[in-house]
Scaffold this motif. Structure first.
Motif: not given
Length: 695
Positions: A55-56, A63-68, A239-245, A229-233
């Motif tokens: 993930r890094l 820890r979470t897989g959130q894209t930084l 993971e769905e967002i990443k795959a679509a991107l 004002g929403l977080a896409p995640e």
């Protein structure tokens, strides 16, 4: 893609998996940035943490897989078409209307796109390609039918390839309604831009009419979620967002960097021949020196960038918490000619994720896109070697000699024959280059790398995990078969006279700035980063730490009579970006400038003299057969002198010695001037003679 359907597990990156091989030694977490994730630098990276490491390397929170750090994406090649047909069509349309092509494009963005297309065509020729969407926008603005240019089938395929992934807009509608209920407002009021309000109303209307999925372009969906004002995640699975991107896009840029720190062959040979307890201490010295050097590299280059860089603007650097990565140890080279194990070749791989957290709390890529890592690679390697020399000398009394060919500091007591015995991979590369007709010593880095890759054998899994005593026993047996006494060689290495000191500042400067072997032997200038490496490489006793290396380098650069600081050039945000040359180069440049002027004058005089001689010679040939008077005979002698002087001037400009060249040029110019003056009256005499003959 939607609802309860699970996304497939991402394919493991082969390079990352290679660097997660813990069969030689346990992997160790490296870098101050790890504290951002609750990981202690220096702790063991165990197999259960491999997913966190992956993930890094993908710019995510382990820890979470959130894209930084968002991956750098580019349009897929299949979504591009050749730019040349469109550019030619736009130019034809402009010519038919007798206008500039830019006037046919109704926005600055389209004009800029067309200008870039022209520039890239000039640079890359017909191979340049552009995205289908850009192509269609420009063609529509000018009134060109893109189907006529590219064909319907090719255009449809490119458009489909570029369209990218979709997300379910119903999830967005539900999230917006819930947000509106929480805030006590109408859903449309969450959007401030009128265009977004209209788009939301349109999407809501479609949702009422359609019973099934409501797909929306992923980039538009993410933008609308953020605008509300929403977080896409929180709206869709990360993971769905990443795959679509990634659909319709390819990832470019670097996941991270592999900083490999190597050793001179004699140090690996000593590790193979030394008694077990000594070998363990020596390996600790090697790895500790490597980690110290990476810490210095972290201090030099683990910065982030903020702002735009280019087009007259300069981004700023920001301090960060440091690298996030790990260290991997390799003890052996790749096997050669079917051998079970490779030669002793101790080296360290430091895998560093391309992301750092700035003091401002933002995540970004590091080291100016990694370029500053490359600029400091040699200094980092030199620091490791210098630290090893200091520790081996202090702890075991080991002495060193500098190899005249490679410049590497080898352990003095390790015989040259032993070094050759355990350099089979190097010999393999040399043999391949020789077969290709390339001399190894004059081969470029690219040629050596290509030869190394072409001759590389697969890693031997059994060898990678073999116990130390088995591997060292194999190497020692190989040494004995070649005539070595491993025990005696290891013992003699620790009985050398201690150097105990480095050269003084004057001697150090003389080495670092030596015109034949120093910093300016192959280039007229050098950077501060290159100076650090050169200073470290000149120290037989090494250094105590990176601070001593930097202090010594500063002293060398300030020492009178040697380094001359140059005006800034190129990116100034780099660490150690200052540029220098040497006093002898400046003196040679000054002499060379004057010489160039004089050389130019001499050559010009030679050219003029030869032309004059040719013209006069023709006159002699025309007249001489019928009028062999004193003037013509005298002119022939003058012509011989003139041609000799011209040849002398040309030869002088090619003389290898500057001082000798100067004297030759002065003499040649004097002779040519004298000869040219003598020819003029002779030429006039020929003309008079010709006139008399003709009349």
């Amino acid at each position: 893609m939607y609802g309860d359907r699970a996304l497939p597990r991402p394919i493991a990156d082969a390079q990352v998996d290679y660097h997660l091989d813990a069969s030689e030694r346990p992997l160790v977490w490296i870098g101050g940035g790890l504290t951002e994730f609750g990981i202690t630098p220096g702790s063991v990276l165990a197999p259960e943490h491999f997913q966190a490491a992956r993930r890094l390397m993908h710019g995510e929170d382990p820890r979470t897989g959130q894209t930084l750090v968002e991956p750098k994406l580019a349009i897929a090649p299949a979504a591009k078409l050749p730019a040349a047909p469109l550019v030619r069509a736009i130019r034809r349309a402009a010519a038919e209307r007798s206008v500039n092509p830019m006037t046919l494009l109704d926005s600055k963005r389209k004009q800029d796109a067309f200008r870039r297309m022209e520039n890239q065509l000039t640079r890359f020729g017909e191979s340049h390609r552009i995205s289908a969407s850009t192509l269609l926008k420009l063609a529509e603005a000018v009134g060109i039918d893109a189907v006529d240019l590219y064909g319907e089938d090719a255009l449809e395929k490119a458009v489909a390839a570029e369209s990218g992934g979709r997300l379910d807009a119903r999830a967005l509608l539900r999230a917006v309604e819930a947000r509106a209920t929480e805030t006590g407002c109408e859903p449309g009021d969450l959007f401030t831009a009128a265009s977004l309000k209209r788009r939301y109303a349109q999407t809501a209307g479609e949702g009422e009419r359609r019973l099934r999925d409501l797909p929306m372009d992923v980039r538009e969906a993410v933008a609308m979620a953020k605008a509300a004002g929403l977080a896409p995640e929180d709206v869709w699975d990360a993971e769905e967002i990443k795959a679509a991107l990634l659909e319709g896009r390819v990832q470019v840029g670097n996941f991270g960097a592999d900083v490999t720190l190597d050793l001179a062959k004699s140090k690996s040979a000593f590790l193979a021949y030394a008694p077990e307890d000594i070998a363990a201490q020596v390996e600790d010295i090697y790895t500790s020196a490597g980690r110290e050097s990476i810490s210095a590299l972290e201090r030099w280059t683990a910065y982030g960038m903020r702002g735009r860089h280019g087009d007259g603007q300069e981004a700023e650097t920001v301090k960060t918490s440091g690298f996030s990565g790990w260290m991997m140890v390799h003890r052996a080279a790749r096997p050669v000619d079917g051998a079970p194990y490779g030669d002793p070749h101790f080296h360290l791989h430091f895998t560093l994720a391309n992301m750092v957290k700035g003091a401002d709390g933002k995540w970004s890529t590091m080291a100016s896109g990694g370029r500053d890592l490359h600029r400091h690679a040699r200094a980092t390697q030199s620091l490791m070697n210098a630290r090893i020399r200091r520790e081996l000398t202090d702890k075991f009394g080991i002495g060193f000699r500098r190899d005249e060919r490679t410049g590497a500091w080898e352990i003095a007591a390790i015989p040259e024959a032993t070094i050759r015995l355990f350099s089979k991979r190097d010999n393999q590369v040399r043999d391949l280059l020789t077969k290709l007709g390339i001399d190894y010593d004059s081969a470029t880095t690219r040629e050596r790398t290509a030869a190394s890759t072409a001759s590389k054998a697969a890693k031997n899994g059994e060898a990678a995990g073999v116990a130390d005593d088995v591997l060292r026993g194999y190497w020692q047996a190989e040494g004995r078969a070649a005539g070595d006494d491993p025990d005696a060689i290891a013992a003699s290495a620790m009985e050398q006279d201690r150097v105990g000191q480095n050269p003084g500042l004057d001697e150090l400067c003389a080495q670092v700035f030596d015109p034949k072997t120093g910093l300016t032997s192959h280039s007229k200038d050098f950077t501060h980063a290159a100076a650090i490496a050169a200073v470290l490489d000149a120290l037989p006793y090494g250094v105590a730490d990176a601070a001593e290396a930097e202090h010594l380098t500063d002293s060398v650069l300030r020492h009178a009579g040697y380094a001359v600081k140059l005006d800034p050039k190129g990116a100034q945000h780099f660490t150690h970006a200052d540029r220098y040359t040497t006093a002898d180069v400046v003196a040679a440049e000054a002499l060379g400038l004057g010489e160039a002027v004089r050389t130019h004058e001499a050559v010009a005089s030679a050219d003029a003299a030869v032309k004059l001689a040719d013209a006069t010679d023709k006159a002699i040939q025309d007249v001489g057969a019928r009028n062999d008077d004193h003037v013509i005979r005298n002119a022939k002698g003058i012509l011989r002198e003139l041609r000799s002087a011209a040849e002398q001037a040309r030869s002088a400009t090619e003389a290898p010695n500057v001082e000798a060249r100067q004297a030759d040029l002065d003499a040649a110019r004097t002779e040519m001037t004298k000869a040219a003056k003598a020819v003029r009256p002779a030429r006039d005499a020929y003309r008079n003679c010709l006139d008399n003959l003709v009349n």
